[in-house]
Write a protein that holds these residues in place. Structure first.
Motif, PDB file in Angstrom:
ATOM      1  N   VAL A   1     -27.700  18.957 -12.714  1.00  0.00           N
ATOM      2  CA  VAL A   1     -26.438  20.238 -13.151  1.00  0.00           C
ATOM      3  C   VAL A   1     -26.997  20.232 -14.517  1.00  0.00           C
ATOM      4  CG1 VAL A   1     -24.599  20.697 -14.126  1.00  0.00           C
ATOM      5  CG2 VAL A   1     -24.820  19.162 -10.963  1.00  0.00           C
ATOM      6  N   VAL A   2     -26.959  19.148 -14.942  1.00  0.00           N
ATOM      7  CA  VAL A   2     -27.415  18.853 -16.958  1.00  0.00           C
ATOM      8  C   VAL A   2     -28.485  19.524 -16.872  1.00  0.00           C
ATOM      9  CG1 VAL A   2     -27.511  17.286 -18.445  1.00  0.00           C
ATOM     10  CG2 VAL A   2     -25.297  16.684 -16.492  1.00  0.00           C
ATOM     11  N   GLU A   3     -29.556  19.606 -16.084  1.00  0.00           N
ATOM     12  CA  GLU A   3     -30.473  20.078 -16.815  1.00  0.00           C
ATOM     13  C   GLU A   3     -30.935  21.599 -16.179  1.00  0.00           C
ATOM     14  OE1 GLU A   3     -35.217  19.611 -13.924  1.00  0.00           O
ATOM     15  OE2 GLU A   3     -34.233  17.313 -14.495  1.00  0.00           O
ATOM     16  N   VAL A   4     -30.278  21.924 -15.118  1.00  0.00           N
ATOM     17  CA  VAL A   4     -30.340  23.040 -14.724  1.00  0.00           C
ATOM     18  C   VAL A   4     -29.261  24.184 -16.133  1.00  0.00           C
ATOM     19  CG1 VAL A   4     -28.806  24.958 -13.229  1.00  0.00           C
ATOM     20  CG2 VAL A   4     -29.871  23.102 -12.558  1.00  0.00           C
ATOM     21  N   LEU A   5     -28.398  23.479 -16.343  1.00  0.00           N
ATOM     22  CA  LEU A   5     -27.049  23.683 -17.473  1.00  0.00           C
ATOM     23  C   LEU A   5     -28.244  23.807 -18.910  1.00  0.00           C
ATOM     24  CD1 LEU A   5     -23.589  22.216 -17.133  1.00  0.00           C
ATOM     25  CD2 LEU A   5     -24.609  24.731 -16.532  1.00  0.00           C
ATOM     26  N   LYS A   6     -28.496  23.110 -19.404  1.00  0.00           N
ATOM     27  CA  LYS A   6     -29.892  23.295 -20.318  1.00  0.00           C
ATOM     28  C   LYS A   6     -30.580  24.033 -20.000  1.00  0.00           C
ATOM     29  CE  LYS A   6     -28.785  18.536 -21.759  1.00  0.00           C
ATOM     30  NZ  LYS A   6     -29.610  16.782 -22.160  1.00  0.00           N
TER      31      LYS A   6
ATOM     32  N   VAL B   1     -24.864  21.587  -1.957  1.00  0.00           N
ATOM     33  CA  VAL B   1     -26.129  21.545  -2.437  1.00  0.00           C
ATOM     34  C   VAL B   1     -26.362  20.688  -1.390  1.00  0.00           C
ATOM     35  CG1 VAL B   1     -27.403  20.752  -3.863  1.00  0.00           C
ATOM     36  CG2 VAL B   1     -24.825  22.573  -5.033  1.00  0.00           C
ATOM     37  N   GLY B   2     -27.364  20.453  -0.721  1.00  0.00           N
ATOM     38  CA  GLY B   2     -27.954  19.559   0.061  1.00  0.00           C
ATOM     39  C   GLY B   2     -28.372  19.000  -0.360  1.00  0.00           C
ATOM     40  N   LEU B   3     -27.853  17.794  -1.693  1.00  0.00           N
ATOM     41  CA  LEU B   3     -28.035  16.485  -2.270  1.00  0.00           C
ATOM     42  C   LEU B   3     -26.573  15.557  -1.814  1.00  0.00           C
ATOM     43  CD1 LEU B   3     -29.854  17.582  -5.382  1.00  0.00           C
ATOM     44  CD2 LEU B   3     -30.845  16.037  -3.471  1.00  0.00           C
ATOM     45  N   PRO B   4     -26.778  13.823  -1.737  1.00  0.00           N
ATOM     46  CA  PRO B   4     -26.050  13.487  -2.310  1.00  0.00           C
ATOM     47  C   PRO B   4     -25.286  13.166  -3.555  1.00  0.00           C
ATOM     48  CG  PRO B   4     -27.948  11.865  -1.700  1.00  0.00           C
ATOM     49  CD  PRO B   4     -28.352  13.187  -2.283  1.00  0.00           C
ATOM     50  N   PHE B   5     -23.855  12.160  -3.354  1.00  0.00           N
ATOM     51  CA  PHE B   5     -23.329  13.068  -4.688  1.00  0.00           C
ATOM     52  C   PHE B   5     -24.477  11.996  -6.333  1.00  0.00           C
ATOM     53  CE2 PHE B   5     -20.503  10.298  -7.393  1.00  0.00           C
ATOM     54  CZ  PHE B   5     -20.051  12.119  -8.681  1.00  0.00           C
ATOM     55  N   PRO B   6     -24.646  11.108  -5.831  1.00  0.00           N
ATOM     56  CA  PRO B   6     -25.556  10.532  -7.682  1.00  0.00           C
ATOM     57  C   PRO B   6     -26.520  10.197  -7.774  1.00  0.00           C
ATOM     58  CG  PRO B   6     -25.104   8.528  -5.531  1.00  0.00           C
ATOM     59  CD  PRO B   6     -24.645  10.192  -4.880  1.00  0.00           C
TER      60      PRO B   6
ATOM     61  N   LEU C   1     -17.738  21.551 -11.989  1.00  0.00           N
ATOM     62  CA  LEU C   1     -16.917  20.523 -10.901  1.00  0.00           C
ATOM     63  C   LEU C   1     -17.667  19.714  -9.915  1.00  0.00           C
ATOM     64  CD1 LEU C   1     -13.785  18.308 -10.084  1.00  0.00           C
ATOM     65  CD2 LEU C   1     -13.101  20.282  -9.367  1.00  0.00           C
ATOM     66  N   ILE C   2     -17.949  18.636  -9.353  1.00  0.00           N
ATOM     67  CA  ILE C   2     -18.636  18.325  -9.093  1.00  0.00           C
ATOM     68  C   ILE C   2     -17.645  17.168  -7.778  1.00  0.00           C
ATOM     69  CG2 ILE C   2     -21.228  17.061  -7.658  1.00  0.00           C
ATOM     70  CD1 ILE C   2     -21.701  17.291 -10.418  1.00  0.00           C
ATOM     71  N   ASP C   3     -17.088  17.428  -6.332  1.00  0.00           N
ATOM     72  CA  ASP C   3     -16.970  16.646  -5.567  1.00  0.00           C
ATOM     73  C   ASP C   3     -17.134  15.674  -4.691  1.00  0.00           C
ATOM     74  OD1 ASP C   3     -14.605  15.869  -4.152  1.00  0.00           O
ATOM     75  OD2 ASP C   3     -14.370  17.983  -3.235  1.00  0.00           O
ATOM     76  N   ARG C   4     -16.460  14.409  -5.334  1.00  0.00           N
ATOM     77  CA  ARG C   4     -17.390  13.546  -4.809  1.00  0.00           C
ATOM     78  C   ARG C   4     -16.405  13.269  -3.083  1.00  0.00           C
ATOM     79  NH1 ARG C   4     -17.482   7.823  -8.407  1.00  0.00           N
ATOM     80  NH2 ARG C   4     -18.921   7.869  -8.932  1.00  0.00           N
ATOM     81  N   THR C   5     -14.827  13.114  -3.821  1.00  0.00           N
ATOM     82  CA  THR C   5     -14.126  12.881  -2.367  1.00  0.00           C
ATOM     83  C   THR C   5     -14.504  12.739  -1.130  1.00  0.00           C
ATOM     84  OG1 THR C   5     -13.003  14.405  -2.780  1.00  0.00           O
ATOM     85  CG2 THR C   5     -11.905  12.761  -4.176  1.00  0.00           C
TER      86      THR C   5
ATOM     87  N   THR D   1     -20.888  13.826   0.913  1.00  0.00           N
ATOM     88  CA  THR D   1     -21.583  12.892   2.134  1.00  0.00           C
ATOM     89  C   THR D   1     -23.645  12.285   1.500  1.00  0.00           C
ATOM     90  OG1 THR D   1     -23.113  14.575   3.418  1.00  0.00           O
ATOM     91  CG2 THR D   1     -20.559  14.003   4.339  1.00  0.00           C
ATOM     92  N   GLU D   2     -24.070  12.026   2.838  1.00  0.00           N
ATOM     93  CA  GLU D   2     -25.224  11.815   2.058  1.00  0.00           C
ATOM     94  C   GLU D   2     -26.352  12.613   1.974  1.00  0.00           C
ATOM     95  OE1 GLU D   2     -26.685   8.494   4.680  1.00  0.00           O
ATOM     96  OE2 GLU D   2     -25.428   6.966   4.514  1.00  0.00           O
ATOM     97  N   LYS D   3     -26.052  13.926   2.720  1.00  0.00           N
ATOM     98  CA  LYS D   3     -26.559  14.668   3.010  1.00  0.00           C
ATOM     99  C   LYS D   3     -26.305  15.700   2.460  1.00  0.00           C
ATOM    100  CE  LYS D   3     -28.300  13.487   7.503  1.00  0.00           C
ATOM    101  NZ  LYS D   3     -28.946  14.228   8.490  1.00  0.00           N
TER     102      LYS D   3
END
Length: 115
Positions: free
Chosen positions: A21-26, A10-15, A60-64, A67-69
């Motif tokens: 994702v919660v918004e999408v699931l709801k 996904v073209g977004l940073p982790f934070p 599962l969102i992979d923080r490791t 990147t910034e993008k």
């Protein structure tokens, strides 16, 4: 047990990912049962299908590798139903959540990978 997976970049940073994702699931509509920011679990609310067909969704969102993008995430949809038909309830929920993730307006999917 039926189980369907896919991965996305996904073209977004982790934070920002967890809350979106919660918004999408709801919107699917699913009830969030567990959320650490990196791991989000949701489930269908009982009443429309039998208990064995109720789907649970894990992201599962992979923080490791974030990147910034871009950020990678994995989607798993499963239930206790035996997948005797190709178009079973679990697969239908997988399709619903997958389409919601890919079509979400607040991000761009860079690389979807079906599993």
């Amino acid at each position: 047990m039926a189980r369907y997976t896919s991965s996305y970049t996904v073209g977004l940073p982790f934070p920002r990912m967890g809350e979106l994702v919660v918004e999408v699931l709801k919107s699917c509509p699913l009830e969030i049962t567990y959320n650490t920011g990196e791991y989000i679990m949701a489930r269908e609310t009982p009443g429309k299908v039998s208990f064995s067909k109720l789907a649970s969704v894990e992201i599962l969102i992979d923080r490791t590798t974030s990147t910034e993008k871009e950020t990678k995430m994995t989607l798993v949809v499963k239930n206790e139903e035996l997948p005797l038909q190709l178009d079973n309830h679990c697969y239908q929920m997988f399709q619903l959540v997958s389409q919601a993730l890919v079509g979400y307006r607040s991000w761009q999917i860079i690389e979807p990978v079906a599993g």
